[in-house]
Design a protein around this motif. Structure first.
Motif, PDB file in Angstrom:
ATOM      1  N   ALA A 311       0.829  -1.208   0.000  1.00  0.00           N
ATOM      2  CA  ALA A 311       0.000   0.000   0.000  1.00  0.00           C
ATOM      3  C   ALA A 311       0.862   1.255   0.000  1.00  0.00           C
ATOM      4  CB  ALA A 311      -0.931  -0.012   1.209  1.00  0.00           C
ATOM      5  N   GLN A 312       1.929   1.248   0.804  1.00  0.00           N
ATOM      6  CA  GLN A 312       2.818   2.402   0.850  1.00  0.00           C
ATOM      7  C   GLN A 312       3.547   2.586  -0.473  1.00  0.00           C
ATOM      8  OE1 GLN A 312       6.209   2.107   3.444  1.00  0.00           O
ATOM      9  NE2 GLN A 312       6.297   4.315   3.817  1.00  0.00           N
ATOM     10  N   LEU A 313       3.857   1.449  -1.144  1.00  0.00           N
ATOM     11  CA  LEU A 313       4.561   1.540  -2.412  1.00  0.00           C
ATOM     12  C   LEU A 313       3.720   2.289  -3.445  1.00  0.00           C
ATOM     13  CD1 LEU A 313       6.880   0.846  -4.295  1.00  0.00           C
ATOM     14  CD2 LEU A 313       5.833  -1.395  -4.691  1.00  0.00           C
ATOM     15  N   GLY A 314       2.435   1.984  -3.509  1.00  0.00           N
ATOM     16  CA  GLY A 314       1.566   2.684  -4.444  1.00  0.00           C
ATOM     17  C   GLY A 314       1.530   4.177  -4.171  1.00  0.00           C
ATOM     18  N   TYR A 315       1.477   4.523  -2.899  1.00  0.00           N
ATOM     19  CA  TYR A 315       1.461   5.946  -2.532  1.00  0.00           C
ATOM     20  C   TYR A 315       2.772   6.616  -2.915  1.00  0.00           C
ATOM     21  CZ  TYR A 315       1.678  10.079   0.441  1.00  0.00           C
ATOM     22  OH  TYR A 315       1.826  11.372   0.907  1.00  0.00           O
ATOM     23  N   LEU A 316       3.914   5.959  -2.622  1.00  0.00           N
ATOM     24  CA  LEU A 316       5.222   6.551  -2.913  1.00  0.00           C
ATOM     25  C   LEU A 316       5.447   6.694  -4.419  1.00  0.00           C
ATOM     26  CD1 LEU A 316       7.455   4.734  -0.252  1.00  0.00           C
ATOM     27  CD2 LEU A 316       6.664   7.114  -0.244  1.00  0.00           C
ATOM     28  N   ILE A 317       4.944   5.718  -5.196  1.00  0.00           N
ATOM     29  CA  ILE A 317       5.063   5.828  -6.653  1.00  0.00           C
ATOM     30  C   ILE A 317       4.330   7.077  -7.136  1.00  0.00           C
ATOM     31  CG2 ILE A 317       4.325   4.796  -8.852  1.00  0.00           C
ATOM     32  CD1 ILE A 317       4.840   2.051  -7.585  1.00  0.00           C
ATOM     33  N   ALA A 318       3.108   7.264  -6.640  1.00  0.00           N
ATOM     34  CA  ALA A 318       2.323   8.422  -7.058  1.00  0.00           C
ATOM     35  C   ALA A 318       2.989   9.729  -6.629  1.00  0.00           C
ATOM     36  CB  ALA A 318       0.917   8.322  -6.472  1.00  0.00           C
ATOM     37  N   GLN A 319       3.591   9.746  -5.441  1.00  0.00           N
ATOM     38  CA  GLN A 319       4.226  10.960  -4.942  1.00  0.00           C
ATOM     39  C   GLN A 319       5.588  11.242  -5.553  1.00  0.00           C
ATOM     40  OE1 GLN A 319       2.865  13.253  -2.694  1.00  0.00           O
ATOM     41  NE2 GLN A 319       1.027  12.082  -3.164  1.00  0.00           N
ATOM     42  N   SER A 320       6.253  10.202  -6.052  1.00  0.00           N
ATOM     43  CA  SER A 320       7.637  10.365  -6.535  1.00  0.00           C
ATOM     44  C   SER A 320       7.738  11.122  -7.846  1.00  0.00           C
ATOM     45  CB  SER A 320       8.280   8.982  -6.701  1.00  0.00           C
ATOM     46  OG  SER A 320       7.643   8.276  -7.765  1.00  0.00           O
ATOM     47  N   GLY A 321       6.655  11.069  -8.634  1.00  0.00           N
ATOM     48  CA  GLY A 321       6.688  11.746  -9.921  1.00  0.00           C
ATOM     49  C   GLY A 321       7.286  10.919 -11.041  1.00  0.00           C
ATOM     50  N   ILE A 322       7.662   9.659 -10.762  1.00  0.00           N
ATOM     51  CA  ILE A 322       8.295   8.869 -11.815  1.00  0.00           C
ATOM     52  C   ILE A 322       7.330   8.540 -12.957  1.00  0.00           C
ATOM     53  CG2 ILE A 322       9.959   7.815 -10.225  1.00  0.00           C
ATOM     54  CD1 ILE A 322       8.275   5.291 -10.228  1.00  0.00           C
ATOM     55  N   LEU A 323       6.024   8.533 -12.664  1.00  0.00           N
ATOM     56  CA  LEU A 323       5.073   8.265 -13.723  1.00  0.00           C
ATOM     57  C   LEU A 323       4.875   9.459 -14.640  1.00  0.00           C
ATOM     58  CD1 LEU A 323       2.314   6.229 -11.829  1.00  0.00           C
ATOM     59  CD2 LEU A 323       4.305   5.418 -13.075  1.00  0.00           C
ATOM     60  N   ASP A 324       5.381  10.631 -14.211  1.00  0.00           N
ATOM     61  CA  ASP A 324       5.290  11.819 -15.059  1.00  0.00           C
ATOM     62  C   ASP A 324       6.431  11.902 -16.057  1.00  0.00           C
ATOM     63  OD1 ASP A 324       3.058  12.579 -13.594  1.00  0.00           O
ATOM     64  OD2 ASP A 324       4.267  13.683 -12.132  1.00  0.00           O
ATOM     65  N   GLN A 325       7.459  11.033 -15.890  1.00  0.00           N
ATOM     66  CA  GLN A 325       8.613  11.056 -16.777  1.00  0.00           C
ATOM     67  C   GLN A 325       8.277  10.330 -18.067  1.00  0.00           C
ATOM     68  OE1 GLN A 325      11.824   9.268 -14.605  1.00  0.00           O
ATOM     69  NE2 GLN A 325      11.456  10.496 -12.787  1.00  0.00           N
ATOM     70  N   GLU A 326       8.877  10.769 -19.154  1.00  0.00           N
ATOM     71  CA  GLU A 326       8.676  10.109 -20.449  1.00  0.00           C
ATOM     72  C   GLU A 326       9.549   8.875 -20.560  1.00  0.00           C
ATOM     73  OE1 GLU A 326       6.597  10.743 -22.871  1.00  0.00           O
ATOM     74  OE2 GLU A 326       5.644  12.414 -21.802  1.00  0.00           O
ATOM     75  N   HIS A 327       8.962   7.767 -21.000  1.00  0.00           N
ATOM     76  CA  HIS A 327       9.728   6.529 -21.203  1.00  0.00           C
ATOM     77  C   HIS A 327       9.389   5.976 -22.549  1.00  0.00           C
ATOM     78  CE1 HIS A 327      11.394   5.842 -17.103  1.00  0.00           C
ATOM     79  NE2 HIS A 327      10.392   6.651 -16.782  1.00  0.00           N
TER      80      HIS A 327
END
Length: 327
Positions: A311-327
């Motif tokens: 559960a914490q991992l999902g929250y940290l992923i959302a907060q980290s901003g890594i999903l906003d990076q282009e891949h």
């Protein structure tokens, strides 16, 4: 000997008379009668009413003339044929008023065919690829039974290439690390074949000459749809082209470079699916890897982001901003 015993010993009808029966019946016809004891090897002659007791001597049997025996057996068959012909006329008359009404929906019905069972699916695929003249598009997610499916694919694809048919195939990035897939690609690399990979594929798709498409309807690949409706086929081709434009050519090298923060592209894809709420099994299937490998990547993500729970991992992923990076 009882009737049950006779049938067990001679389980045949008059149309398949046994060797002993045929020989003894022929002898009886030639001589006009036959001793009852001589018929013991073929009691079926009595059971099938080809011999009957001699009214003058109980120790002998007389043959029923072949014309009489034949008529006795043909009469019920001819009566049944007459009855079935009468029934067929009644059925034709009953359905005649509906024939014109069914024409309107016939086109759609025949443009979508349900194929059940691997043998029938493969037979339909073999026929479609044998008729393919210009281009075949395929989306091939990884699966655990890849060796057999690759062999079947090789048998279908090689004749296509020899005829000059163009083939474009989409795999997941994980195919780049599959010796079987790479060997398969190497065997077909001489023709007009292109391979690309992308991080995530949902389902299998095969399209031949923009005229027929095949899609599965169950995860076990034992039920598929054969689609010949022009609108549906065009839509699926657009889906393929959309994914193809975002995929990476197989010759371009591995797309698993590490992004800033130590997160690889494949881990980025896993992170996106984790946030969407997918379980490990679903993520592994969509990315073409086994569950153990998927969980290893999840563990690396958790370590990189300092997570102590799912559960914490999902929250940290959302907060980290890594999903906003282009891949």
């Amino acid at each position: 000997m009882t009737t049950n015993q006779t049938n067990a010993t001679h389980p045949h009808g008059v149309a398949q008379l046994c060797e002993d029966g045929g020989r003894l019946y022929a002898n009886a016809l030639r001589t006009g009668r036959i001793a009852r004891e001589d018929v013991e090897p073929a009691p079926c002659l009595v059971e099938l009413a080809l011999l009957h007791p001699d009214p003058d001597d109980a120790n002998w049997l007389r043959p029923v003339p072949p014309s009489v025996a034949l008529a006795q057996r043909l009469n019920p068959i001819e009566r049944e044929i007459t009855e079935r012909r009468r029934l067929s006329v009644q059925l034709s008359d009953a359905f005649e008023p509906f024939m014109a009404l069914s024409v309107q929906g016939a086109t759609l019905t025949h443009s979508i065919t349900v194929l059940e069972g691997g043998d029938r699916i493969n037979a339909a695929l073999n026929m479609a690829t044998a008729q393919c003249q210009h281009e075949m598009l395929t989306i091939q997610p990884s699966d655990r039974g890849s060796e057999r499916s690759l062999l079947q694919g090789l048998e279908r694809d090689r004749p296509l290439i020899e005829r000059g048919v163009k083939i474009r195939t989409l795999y997941q990035h994980t195919a780049r690390h599959s010796p079987d897939k790479l060997a398969y690609v190497a065997q077909l690399s001489d023709g007009k074949v292109e391979y690309r990979t992308i991080d995530e594929l949902v389902e299998r798709l095969i399209v031949c000459d923009e005229s027929v498409a095949f899609i599965p309807t169950r995860d076990d690949q034992q039920v598929a749809l054969e689609l010949r409706h022009p609108g549906l086929v065009r839509y699926l081709i657009k889906v393929f082209e959309f994914i193809w434009g975002r995929a990476v050519p197989l010759t371009a090298g591995a797309p698993y470079e590490t992004a800033p923060g130590g997160i690889t592209n494949i881990q980025h894809s896993i992170a996106k699916l984790l946030v969407e709420g997918h379980v490990d099994e679903a993520i592994a299937r969509r990315l073409g890897m086994n569950v153990r490998t998927c969980r290893a990547h999840v563990a690396k993500l958790a370590t990189a982001l300092g997570s102590g729970s799912r559960a914490q991992l999902g929250y940290l992923i959302a907060q980290s901003g890594i999903l906003d990076q282009e891949h």
